[in-house]
Each structure stands twice: as C-alpha cells, then as structure tokens.
Design an enzyme around this catalytic site. Structure first.
Site, PDB file in Angstrom:
ATOM      1  N   GLY A 434       6.569  60.070 -43.688  1.00  0.00           N
ATOM      2  CA  GLY A 434       6.490  60.364 -45.120  1.00  0.00           C
ATOM      3  C   GLY A 434       7.318  61.546 -45.573  1.00  0.00           C
ATOM      4  O   GLY A 434       8.185  61.411 -46.412  1.00  0.00           O
ATOM      5  N   SER A 435       7.069  62.723 -45.014  1.00  0.00           N
ATOM      6  CA  SER A 435       7.796  63.882 -45.527  1.00  0.00           C
ATOM      7  C   SER A 435       9.119  64.048 -44.789  1.00  0.00           C
ATOM      8  O   SER A 435       9.256  63.677 -43.624  1.00  0.00           O
ATOM      9  CB  SER A 435       6.958  65.146 -45.391  1.00  0.00           C
ATOM     10  OG  SER A 435       6.612  65.368 -44.054  1.00  0.00           O
ATOM     11  N   TRP A 563     -10.098  68.177 -45.389  1.00  0.00           N
ATOM     12  CA  TRP A 563      -9.216  69.340 -45.509  1.00  0.00           C
ATOM     13  C   TRP A 563      -9.433  70.100 -46.803  1.00  0.00           C
ATOM     14  O   TRP A 563      -8.575  70.860 -47.247  1.00  0.00           O
ATOM     15  CB  TRP A 563      -7.746  68.919 -45.340  1.00  0.00           C
ATOM     16  CG  TRP A 563      -7.460  68.528 -43.921  1.00  0.00           C
ATOM     17  CD1 TRP A 563      -8.306  68.651 -42.855  1.00  0.00           C
ATOM     18  CD2 TRP A 563      -6.259  67.962 -43.404  1.00  0.00           C
ATOM     19  NE1 TRP A 563      -7.704  68.193 -41.709  1.00  0.00           N
ATOM     20  CE2 TRP A 563      -6.447  67.765 -42.018  1.00  0.00           C
ATOM     21  CE3 TRP A 563      -5.032  67.606 -43.976  1.00  0.00           C
ATOM     22  CZ2 TRP A 563      -5.456  67.227 -41.197  1.00  0.00           C
ATOM     23  CZ3 TRP A 563      -4.050  67.066 -43.156  1.00  0.00           C
ATOM     24  CH2 TRP A 563      -4.263  66.879 -41.781  1.00  0.00           C
ATOM     25  N   GLU A 607     -11.275  64.370 -36.666  1.00  0.00           N
ATOM     26  CA  GLU A 607     -11.900  65.689 -36.656  1.00  0.00           C
ATOM     27  C   GLU A 607     -13.164  65.737 -37.504  1.00  0.00           C
ATOM     28  O   GLU A 607     -13.970  66.653 -37.360  1.00  0.00           O
ATOM     29  CB  GLU A 607     -10.919  66.755 -37.128  1.00  0.00           C
ATOM     30  CG  GLU A 607     -10.737  66.768 -38.615  1.00  0.00           C
ATOM     31  CD  GLU A 607      -9.660  67.742 -39.066  1.00  0.00           C
ATOM     32  OE1 GLU A 607      -8.578  67.719 -38.464  1.00  0.00           O
ATOM     33  OE2 GLU A 607      -9.921  68.492 -39.994  1.00  0.00           O
ATOM     34  N   GLU A 667       0.077  59.583 -33.600  1.00  0.00           N
ATOM     35  CA  GLU A 667       0.680  60.555 -32.701  1.00  0.00           C
ATOM     36  C   GLU A 667       0.419  60.166 -31.251  1.00  0.00           C
ATOM     37  O   GLU A 667      -0.699  59.852 -30.889  1.00  0.00           O
ATOM     38  CB  GLU A 667       0.083  61.929 -32.971  1.00  0.00           C
ATOM     39  CG  GLU A 667       0.663  63.056 -32.130  1.00  0.00           C
ATOM     40  CD  GLU A 667       0.027  63.217 -30.758  1.00  0.00           C
ATOM     41  OE1 GLU A 667      -1.121  62.804 -30.579  1.00  0.00           O
ATOM     42  OE2 GLU A 667       0.718  63.729 -29.865  1.00  0.00           O
ATOM     43  N   HIS A 696       6.680  68.384 -33.768  1.00  0.00           N
ATOM     44  CA  HIS A 696       6.300  69.794 -33.762  1.00  0.00           C
ATOM     45  C   HIS A 696       7.234  70.619 -32.883  1.00  0.00           C
ATOM     46  O   HIS A 696       7.054  71.822 -32.731  1.00  0.00           O
ATOM     47  CB  HIS A 696       4.846  69.965 -33.336  1.00  0.00           C
ATOM     48  CG  HIS A 696       3.894  69.509 -34.413  1.00  0.00           C
ATOM     49  ND1 HIS A 696       3.570  68.179 -34.569  1.00  0.00           N
ATOM     50  CD2 HIS A 696       3.264  70.176 -35.400  1.00  0.00           C
ATOM     51  CE1 HIS A 696       2.750  68.072 -35.617  1.00  0.00           C
ATOM     52  NE2 HIS A 696       2.552  69.256 -36.132  1.00  0.00           N
TER      53      HIS A 696
HETATM   54  N1  GLN Z   1       2.676  61.768 -45.025  1.00  0.00           N
HETATM   55  C1  GLN Z   1       2.437  63.063 -44.467  1.00  0.00           C
HETATM   56  C2  GLN Z   1       3.766  63.688 -44.081  1.00  0.00           C
HETATM   57  O1  GLN Z   1       4.603  63.018 -43.623  1.00  0.00           O
HETATM   58  C3  GLN Z   1       1.532  63.017 -43.263  1.00  0.00           C
HETATM   59  C4  GLN Z   1       1.254  64.381 -42.706  1.00  0.00           C
HETATM   60  C5  GLN Z   1       0.171  64.433 -41.648  1.00  0.00           C
HETATM   61  O2  GLN Z   1      -0.204  63.460 -41.084  1.00  0.00           O
HETATM   62  N2  GLN Z   1      -0.331  65.570 -41.341  1.00  0.00           N
HETATM   63  O3  GLN Z   1       3.969  64.884 -44.197  1.00  0.00           O
END
Ligand code: GLN
Ligand code: ZN
Length: 757
Positions: A434-435, A563, A607, A667, A696
């Site tokens: 997405g981002s 969150w 979580e 992930e 990351h």
């Molecule tokens: N769509 C969000 C992004 O790509 C997902 C972020 C996430 O899973 N923490 O930033």
C-alpha cells in the site's frame, strides 16, 4: 504512609527527541555523543518527574536506545553468531545492527526478529538462543545509568526483566528447549545482583509479565527454582506482573520468596486484595491502580475508597503505581492546545498519571485534597453525561446487524472465477502492501496543509502528483496490481481517525512502536460515524492513470480499534462493530467508483488476542465477524484483500481463513517462511501472498532469495493461489532501494512463472 513509584516511563522524549537523534545518527548526520546527550536529557527529565511526584526511588533501566529486551540480550551477551561476522569496533553500531540489520559501521546482516510485547503495540527484538548458548554478564549500560541517576542525587530502583519472562520472550534457532538455559542465565542475574548490592541498591523491580500467561508445569517449576536462587542474596525484589490476572499462577506467584509484589489492579481484578491478605509481615504490595494502557482519567475518589483499608493496614508497605509501565501512553497532555477543554478534561497521559498517583497518595494519607478530588469527579461526570458520546442512529444500526451482514454473496471458489475474469492477472501476480516512500516533500505538504499554509486545491494537486509518480514507478517496475501509495496518510489509523466522528486525534500523543518508530493512536471517545467518503477520490484518481487494477486501501475495524485508545464505557466488541459499519460504507463506495480490489489491512488482529487462551474464542468470534461486516457489502467480482504483519499467525490460521478475504498478504520473510508450517496441517483455502521482501531493512533482496522463498511457499500452497509481495508497506524506505527491490521481485515472479507455470 503509602509509597509511590513508577514501573517505567515513555523514553522517546516529549518531542520525540530520541527518534530524531537516532535517525540523525543512523544517517551519519550526528555523532554518538550527540545521540547520548539526548538520551541523558530524557532520562533526567523522567527522573525529575518521578521525584516531583514524590517517588521514594526513581526507576533506572526502563530507558533504552532501541529496546529493553535487546538491552538484556546484550547484558547477557546473547548475541547470535551472525552478528560477530562483520561487526565493527563500535558497540553502539553492533547493537543497532542487531536491531535493524545495519548501522553506520559494520556490514549489513539479517536483523533480529521483532514481535509484539504481550498484547501491546510495542515491538521487541526476539532474543535468539541455542542449545549450547553461553551467557556472560555485561552490565555496563545499567551500571552507567545507575551512576548517572545517583550523581543527580536520586535513590534508585533498577528495573529488570526477570529471567523467566526474558526466556519466555526468546526463541531458539535450533528448536531446543529454552527453559534448559535457565540455570546458566541465573548465574548472570546472581552476578548482577552482587554488583548492584555493592553499589548500595536495596530494591530491584523485576518484571515477570509472563506470570499472567498460562504456564505449564515446567515453567512454573522454573519460577520456583529461579526465585529460590535469586532470593538467596540481596537486593530485595519487587516481583512485578502486569497486563492481566495471575489466575492459575496466583498461588505460585504468592509463594515465591520475594520482598514484594506488584499486581495490575485493572486487568487483575481483586487479586491484589487477595494477595494483601496473605502477605508476610515484611512484604510489600505495589498496587497498579492507575491504568497504564489507556488515557482516561482515573476515578480517584473510588480508588481512595478501595485502597483506604489497605493503606491503613500496610502503611509504607503499600506502594502505588500504574498498572504497567507508562511506556504505552503518551508523554504529557500539557501541549495539547488543539484538544477542546471538555475532551481534554477526560484524559490523563503519563505526566498526568504521575499527578494522579501523587494525588491518590495524598488522599490516602489524609491530606486536604478534597477540592482536587472534586475536580476529578466533575470531569468523570461530564464524560458520562456528554451528548458527544452517544449517537442513536449508530446504536440502532448496530442493533439491526445480523449474521447475514458478515457474508459475501458466494463462497470463495465462486468469487475467484468472477474475479479472475474481471482482473485478468497473470499467474503469481505481483503487488505491494500500500504505502510508498514518504518523502520529505510529502510530509512537508501534509504539514503545511494542516497548518493552513497550503490551500486545499494546491494540496490536492501535490498529492495527485505523488500518486502519479507512484503509479508510473510501479508500472516501470512491471507490477500487476497497483496501489496509489498512501501519500495523504500520516499513519494508517490516524488518517481514518481524523475522518471519522467519535474519534479525535492528539497533536503530540506519540507512543513508541519500535526503535525510533512512534505512533500517535487516535482516541475513540464516542459512537463512530463516517460523515463522508474517506478514500474514494484518491482511489478514483489513481485508477484513472492506469489500465492495471488499482487496489483501494483501508484500515480494518480490528486494527482501527487496536491501535487507538478506546473508550472504556462499553465493550470493545461494540466499538469495533461500529467501526466495521463505517468501513463497510467506504468499501461499497469504492466499489461503486470502479475499484475492483480493496485491501482492508488487519495487521493488529493477532495482537488483539487475549493473553489467555481461554479468552481467545470470544475475541476471535467478534473480531472476525467485524472484519466480515466491513468486507461483505460488495459483489463477487470485487476482490477483497487483507494484510497482516509481524506476528506469529500460525496459531490463529483458522480464524484468519474465517475472515474469508479473497487474498491475504502476510509477513513472513524475516522468519524465513515459518508461517508455512501452519499449512502442513491446515490448507488455507483462499489466495495468499507470503511476504518475500523484508521492508524493515534497507537491504535490497536478490531475485534468487525471493525465488527460493516462493519455491518453499509453492510446496505448501497451490501456485494458482500465490501472490508475490513485500512484507509490509514501503513508507519508511527510500525510492532507489524500493525500485530496485520491486524490479527484482517482478523478475522473480517471471522466473517462477516459467518454472512452475
Ligand atoms: N497499507 C499499509 C501500508 O502499506 C499497511 C501497513 C501495515 O500493515 N502496518 O503502509
Ligand atoms: Zn504490514
């Protein structure tokens, strides 16, 4: 007279100074001395705040440059082999290499795995151990901080993670039993205790949150053994538990030969009273009376009544504190000038929680604080009465919800045919989460728009230019399903929080997520309403630029809940369903705007799991249902994606399947596709994109690496149902590495199509 202490304070600094200092150091723009100077300032401010609240001892050791669990790994010299290769002479950089995979000096390496700290959104670095693990004590950091605090004139209470909890949080790389390492580890604790005693330390806070989990006999026995050994020498131990009740471990914990106990009086119910009844004459009871996990003001009058008998009975053997470390709440309300006074009067961040403790102690000691208690009571009453909290239309819609609202038109196999016809994707389609990189330009534009210095039209144009750039880049890389890149979003939850009613946002309410990363959880104070579409215009624009399918991008109801700081006046499940209904409307609007695939991110679903397995079913039932309510308003041919990251999903794989998303991206790359173990017994029924690129880390993954990971995946999942994608969003990365990595990912897909197709 009751005493007062802090279990731990936020360590990012009131202005996120630590974040900026860390990042400057990593970029090579600041020296190690400059970084350490910022750390010193933060520690001093925290000690001063504790002293001002009247704490008898200040906490030391709760500060960390990156993560306290990693600090302990270093303290015990538990450094995985791969970090010895290519290490530099600089201990700070060796530390950052473990955390991030790279540092200004030393060669890149696969970073330590990261996962959530119990049921919080704080991430710790998982200690990696092996059967032949050696430990040796390396206490320099802790001792230096103790000396630093004492030089300021404070009495000090060091904070440690206890041996059982630290082992519990660890994993072994060879599958051996980590509990077998306990005797060797205890030797380090004993040596450390001797050093602390030499320095005149009388009390230690020893955190054992693993005691609120369900423990088998071996771990229970481990506790007995460990604390029998540790009790042989000073200092006195305050055995500290939080995040839940001791439940079946109550008798075990109470029997441990320690000088005191801290219990979470919010999530642990009345266990603190039960324990008070069986304390030895010289044992201390620390009551976690103020909520360390949420930001609502405490009812101090009620607390005074509840605690008065204990205060009378125990005198200075009653200690007052927050339920857990205040790491999980923002630093201070002081600068929240934009929150209206009414709302602000309902809240308490870390600094205000220390004030509450101070006031509570004064009240228990019979000091004349009636006026302050009356103010506190008035604030609570105004929240209960407020018309901003309750919306009849929302409550009515919730009432009308039925199971049917959580169901798509047809089951996945039918939908898959309709979607394949509509989307025309190749085998092993490539996509992202997405981002895309959030450049300085993007952040400046958002900030200027927020300050009113950039007109709405100019802002829109600038964001559209970003989206265009992002689409062009994805096309150049050859991706199959595109995204708009999320330039307009500061944060995946905060963004929606600002557009939904019933939510509010703070300005400076940052909470550490991991390392230098902070999040600013919005605050859900009332019934949730979507006044207008939130993402449709951006998605429509992005789709207009390309013939490739554009994926709409939303944050799911469980994550929107998880969150945020959530209202505590109704069950979380109710609040979650309210959010799900608002999102459902957005999903339907996206579909109407011609968007053929919509991703509803649920990275936080794992979580949210209660710490005790007994409570899992209930949570998963409402969480899965809420997701399905958000997703089920669309036609078969509209493809629903979801995304999850940074957790062990294997245990809840059936619930994840029950969410019934058409595609899940998840992930896996850091853990080398451990996720796939779950598929040996359980065949995930829908499509899945196991992340092949660890976002990351700034390392560019090679084609061969990604091909190898996907070959592993193809052994467990039919190739027609596999996707290729990164682990998570790319917002923290830079463009050059992202482009290079995605080009490699597309090349990997092509190679795999030829090989497996
Ligand atoms: N769509 C969000 C992004 O790509 C997902 C972020 C996430 O899973 N923490 O930033
Ligand atoms: Zn993610």
């Amino acid at each position: 007279m009751a005493q007062l202490h802090s279990l731990g304070l936020p360590r990012i600094g009131a202005d996120r100074e630590l974040k900026f200092a860390l990042e400057a150091y990593w970029r090579g723009d600041a020296s190690a001395e400059a970084l350490q100077a910022v750390a010193v300032q933060i520690r001093r401010a925290n000690w001063a705040a504790q002293a001002a609240a009247g704490a008898e001892r200040v906490s030391v050791g709760d500060f960390s440059l990156y993560d306290q669990v990693l600090d302990h790994s270093l303290m015990f010299d538990a450094i995985p082999q791969r970090f010895q290769q290519g290490a530099s002479g600089n201990p700070l950089d060796n530390y950052f290499r473990m955390a991030r995979g790279r540092a200004p000096s030393g060669s890149p390496q696969r970073a330590c795995e990261m996962t959530k700290w119990f049921d919080t959104n704080y991430h710790y670095l998982v200690p990696e151990l092996a059967a032949d693990q050696q430990f040796s004590l390396n206490p320099a950091k802790l001792l230096a901080e103790i000396d630093e605090a004492r030089a300021q004139g404070y009495r000090v209470k060091p904070v440690l993670i206890g041996p059982l909890s630290w082992l519990w949080l660890a994993k072994t790389s060879d599958g051996s039993d980590r509990l077998a390492l306990l005797p060797a580890l205890l030797e380090c604790y004993r040596q450390l205790f001797a050093l602390l005693t030499e320095r005149g330390i009388d009390w230690l806070q020893i955190d054992e949150p693993a005691l609120v989990l369900e423990l088998d006999d071996a771990w229970q026995q481990g506790y007995r053994e460990a604390y029998r050994t540790l009790a042989e020498t000073p200092p006195k131990l305050l055995l500290t538990t939080y995040f839940g009740s001791l439940a079946d471990n109550f008798a075990l914990a109470a029997s441990l030969p320690v000088a005191g106990f801290h219990l979470d009086a919010l999530r642990g119910g009345d266990e603190y009273l039960q324990l008070a009844g069986q304390l030895a004459d010289d044992q201390v009871l620390s009551v976690g009376a103020i909520d360390g996990r949420n930001i609502w003001k405490s009812d101090l009058t009620a607390l005074r009544e509840r605690l008065q008998p204990l205060a009378t009975a125990l005198g200075d053997r009653l200690w007052l504190s927050s339920s857990c470390s205040l790491l999980h709440v923002p630093v201070s309300l002081a600068r929240e000038a934009e929150l209206d006074d009414e709302l602000k009067s309902w809240l308490a961040f870390a600094a205000e929680k220390l004030d509450e403790l101070k006031l509570l102690r004064a009240a228990l000691n019979g000091e004349p604080v009636d006026a302050q208690l009356a103010d506190n009571a008035e604030a609570l009453a105004s929240r209960r009465r407020s018309g901003r909290v309750h919306r009849n239309a929302v409550k009515a819609r919730l009432q009308a919800l039925s199971l049917k609202d959580g169901e798509r038109q047809h089951p996945y196999p039918v939908r898959a045919v309709a979607q394949a016809a509509r989307l025309q994707l190749p085998l092993l389609p490539t996509t992202t989460i997405g981002s895309f990189p959030q450049t300085a330009d993007i952040r400046q534009a958002r900030a200027a728009f927020r300050r009113g210095e950039l007109a709405a039209e100019d802002y829109r144009q600038q964001m559209e230019a970003e989206i265009r750039h992002c689409v062009e880049q994805q096309q150049a890389c050859g991706l199959d399903m595109l995204v708009h890149g999320e330039p307009e979003r500061n944060d995946m939850v905060e963004y929606f929080g600002e557009l939904l009613e019933g939510y509010t946002a703070s300005r400076f309410g940052w909470v550490q997520s991991y390392g230098s990363r902070c999040v600013k959880p919005p605050i859900i104070y009332g019934d949730v309403v979507r006044p207008q579409p939130m993402t449709v215009a951006w998605a429509r624009y992005a789709q207009s630029l390309t013939d490739k399918p554009m994926k709409g991008m939303l944050t799911g109801p469980v994550t929107m809940l998880q969150w945020a700081f959530v209202r505590d006046d109704q069950p979380r499940s109710q609040t979650c369903l309210q959010i799900a209904l608002a999102l459902r409307d957005e999903v339907v609007d996206l579909e109407s705007a011609g968007i053929a695939a919509i991703q509803i991110d649920e990275p936080a679903i794992r979580e949210g799991l209660p710490l005790k397995r007994n409570d899992w079913r209930e949570y998963l039932d409402w969480a899965v249902y809420a997701f399905r309510v958000s997703a089920s308003g669309v036609q078969d041919a509209t493809q629903i994606h979801t995304h999850m990251c940074y957790s062990e999903f294997n245990e809840i794989i059936e619930a994840i399947a029950a969410m019934d998303a058409d595609v899940i991206t998840i992930e896996t790359s850091r853990s080398n596709m451990e996720l796939l173990d779950a598929f040996v017994d359980f065949k995930y029924p829908n499509e899945i994109g196991p992340g092949v690129y660890d976002i990351h880390s700034p390392n560019v993954p090679s084609v061969a690496q990604m091909v190898a990971l996907m070959r592993k995946a193809a052994e467990q999942v039919p190739v027609e149902r596999l996707w290729l994608n990164p682990d998570c969003g790319l917002k923290t990365r830079g463009w050059p590495e992202v482009s290079e990595s995605l080009v490699n990912m597309v090349a990997a897909a092509r190679q795999l199509r030829a090989e497996l197709g």
